[in-house]
Scaffold this motif. Structure first.
Motif, PDB file in Angstrom:
ATOM      1  N   PHE A 231       0.837  -1.208   0.000  1.00  0.00           N
ATOM      2  CA  PHE A 231       0.000   0.000   0.000  1.00  0.00           C
ATOM      3  C   PHE A 231       0.867   1.252   0.000  1.00  0.00           C
ATOM      4  O   PHE A 231       0.708   2.142   0.831  1.00  0.00           O
ATOM      5  CB  PHE A 231      -0.917   0.005   1.221  1.00  0.00           C
ATOM      6  N   THR A 232       1.781   1.342  -0.965  1.00  0.00           N
ATOM      7  CA  THR A 232       2.712   2.469  -0.964  1.00  0.00           C
ATOM      8  C   THR A 232       2.030   3.801  -1.284  1.00  0.00           C
ATOM      9  O   THR A 232       2.495   4.841  -0.838  1.00  0.00           O
ATOM     10  CB  THR A 232       3.842   2.229  -1.973  1.00  0.00           C
ATOM     11  N   ARG A 233       0.948   3.781  -1.998  1.00  0.00           N
ATOM     12  CA  ARG A 233       0.287   5.028  -2.382  1.00  0.00           C
ATOM     13  C   ARG A 233      -0.974   5.327  -1.575  1.00  0.00           C
ATOM     14  O   ARG A 233      -1.625   6.334  -1.822  1.00  0.00           O
ATOM     15  CB  ARG A 233      -0.066   4.992  -3.864  1.00  0.00           C
ATOM     16  N   LYS A 234      -1.301   4.496  -0.619  1.00  0.00           N
ATOM     17  CA  LYS A 234      -2.512   4.698   0.178  1.00  0.00           C
ATOM     18  C   LYS A 234      -2.100   5.038   1.610  1.00  0.00           C
ATOM     19  O   LYS A 234      -1.855   4.173   2.440  1.00  0.00           O
ATOM     20  CB  LYS A 234      -3.373   3.450   0.144  1.00  0.00           C
ATOM     21  N   GLU A 235      -2.036   6.328   1.879  1.00  0.00           N
ATOM     22  CA  GLU A 235      -1.545   6.800   3.171  1.00  0.00           C
ATOM     23  C   GLU A 235      -2.481   6.430   4.322  1.00  0.00           C
ATOM     24  O   GLU A 235      -2.015   6.079   5.409  1.00  0.00           O
ATOM     25  CB  GLU A 235      -1.363   8.314   3.119  1.00  0.00           C
ATOM     26  N   GLN A 236      -3.771   6.473   4.102  1.00  0.00           N
ATOM     27  CA  GLN A 236      -4.720   6.140   5.165  1.00  0.00           C
ATOM     28  C   GLN A 236      -4.615   4.668   5.560  1.00  0.00           C
ATOM     29  O   GLN A 236      -4.701   4.338   6.743  1.00  0.00           O
ATOM     30  CB  GLN A 236      -6.161   6.464   4.727  1.00  0.00           C
ATOM     31  N   VAL A 237      -4.416   3.805   4.590  1.00  0.00           N
ATOM     32  CA  VAL A 237      -4.268   2.377   4.883  1.00  0.00           C
ATOM     33  C   VAL A 237      -2.977   2.138   5.657  1.00  0.00           C
ATOM     34  O   VAL A 237      -2.947   1.346   6.603  1.00  0.00           O
ATOM     35  CB  VAL A 237      -4.298   1.549   3.577  1.00  0.00           C
TER      36      VAL A 237
ATOM     37  N   ARG B 296      -1.478   4.276   7.663  1.00  0.00           N
ATOM     38  CA  ARG B 296      -1.675   4.770   9.033  1.00  0.00           C
ATOM     39  C   ARG B 296      -2.490   3.789   9.863  1.00  0.00           C
ATOM     40  O   ARG B 296      -2.167   3.521  11.019  1.00  0.00           O
ATOM     41  CB  ARG B 296      -2.367   6.125   9.016  1.00  0.00           C
ATOM     42  N   LEU B 297      -3.535   3.256   9.279  1.00  0.00           N
ATOM     43  CA  LEU B 297      -4.351   2.274   9.984  1.00  0.00           C
ATOM     44  C   LEU B 297      -3.548   1.001  10.266  1.00  0.00           C
ATOM     45  O   LEU B 297      -3.635   0.433  11.354  1.00  0.00           O
ATOM     46  CB  LEU B 297      -5.606   1.940   9.171  1.00  0.00           C
ATOM     47  N   GLY B 298      -2.754   0.578   9.306  1.00  0.00           N
ATOM     48  CA  GLY B 298      -1.906  -0.592   9.503  1.00  0.00           C
ATOM     49  C   GLY B 298      -0.855  -0.382  10.577  1.00  0.00           C
ATOM     50  O   GLY B 298      -0.574  -1.280  11.376  1.00  0.00           O
ATOM     51  N   ALA B 299      -0.271   0.812  10.622  1.00  0.00           N
ATOM     52  CA  ALA B 299       0.717   1.115  11.658  1.00  0.00           C
ATOM     53  C   ALA B 299       0.080   1.135  13.040  1.00  0.00           C
ATOM     54  O   ALA B 299       0.660   0.638  14.013  1.00  0.00           O
ATOM     55  CB  ALA B 299       1.387   2.447  11.361  1.00  0.00           C
ATOM     56  N   LEU B 300      -1.118   1.686  13.126  1.00  0.00           N
ATOM     57  CA  LEU B 300      -1.830   1.702  14.409  1.00  0.00           C
ATOM     58  C   LEU B 300      -2.188   0.287  14.837  1.00  0.00           C
ATOM     59  O   LEU B 300      -1.997  -0.085  16.010  1.00  0.00           O
ATOM     60  CB  LEU B 300      -3.088   2.561  14.299  1.00  0.00           C
ATOM     61  N   LEU B 301      -2.673  -0.507  13.914  1.00  0.00           N
ATOM     62  CA  LEU B 301      -3.011  -1.894  14.216  1.00  0.00           C
ATOM     63  C   LEU B 301      -1.769  -2.685  14.633  1.00  0.00           C
ATOM     64  O   LEU B 301      -1.810  -3.473  15.579  1.00  0.00           O
ATOM     65  CB  LEU B 301      -3.671  -2.546  12.997  1.00  0.00           C
ATOM     66  N   ALA B 302      -0.659  -2.460  13.952  1.00  0.00           N
ATOM     67  CA  ALA B 302       0.590  -3.144  14.307  1.00  0.00           C
ATOM     68  C   ALA B 302       1.058  -2.743  15.699  1.00  0.00           C
ATOM     69  O   ALA B 302       1.529  -3.589  16.468  1.00  0.00           O
ATOM     70  CB  ALA B 302       1.666  -2.826  13.274  1.00  0.00           C
TER      71      ALA B 302
END
Length: 84
Positions: free
Chosen positions: A20-26, A28-34
């Motif tokens: 998801f290199t071009r999807k910043e919202q995804v 951010r959500l992935g980083a929060l989930l991680a």
């Protein structure tokens, strides 16, 4: 197996987020989930060490001089929890 999860969970999410290199919202959500999963895994490891003592994991089923041995003692589990 519990000893390797604080290492494997962030690595899995880091690899997954490269899709998801071009999807910043995804991302951010992935980083929060991680981060939340890493906190939960670290807390679980701390509880296991507190109850049952030091935890070890032999990677690749090799003996200690030749293979990698992961050890989680009280200090290491505490530092992992504080760091997460």
């Amino acid at each position: 197996m519990n000893v390797i999860l604080p290492i494997a969970a962030p690595l899995f999410f880091a690899a997954a987020m490269t899709a998801f290199t071009r999807k910043e919202q995804v991302q951010r959500l992935g980083a929060l989930l991680a981060a939340v999963i890493h906190l939960g895994v670290s807390a679980n490891l701390f509880i296991q060490v507190w109850r049952y003592g030091a935890q070890t994991a032999f990677l690749g089923d090799w003996p200690a001089p030749y293979g990698i041995v992961l050890v989680a003692d009280t200090f290491g589990a505490t530092m992992n929890l504080v760091g997460s």
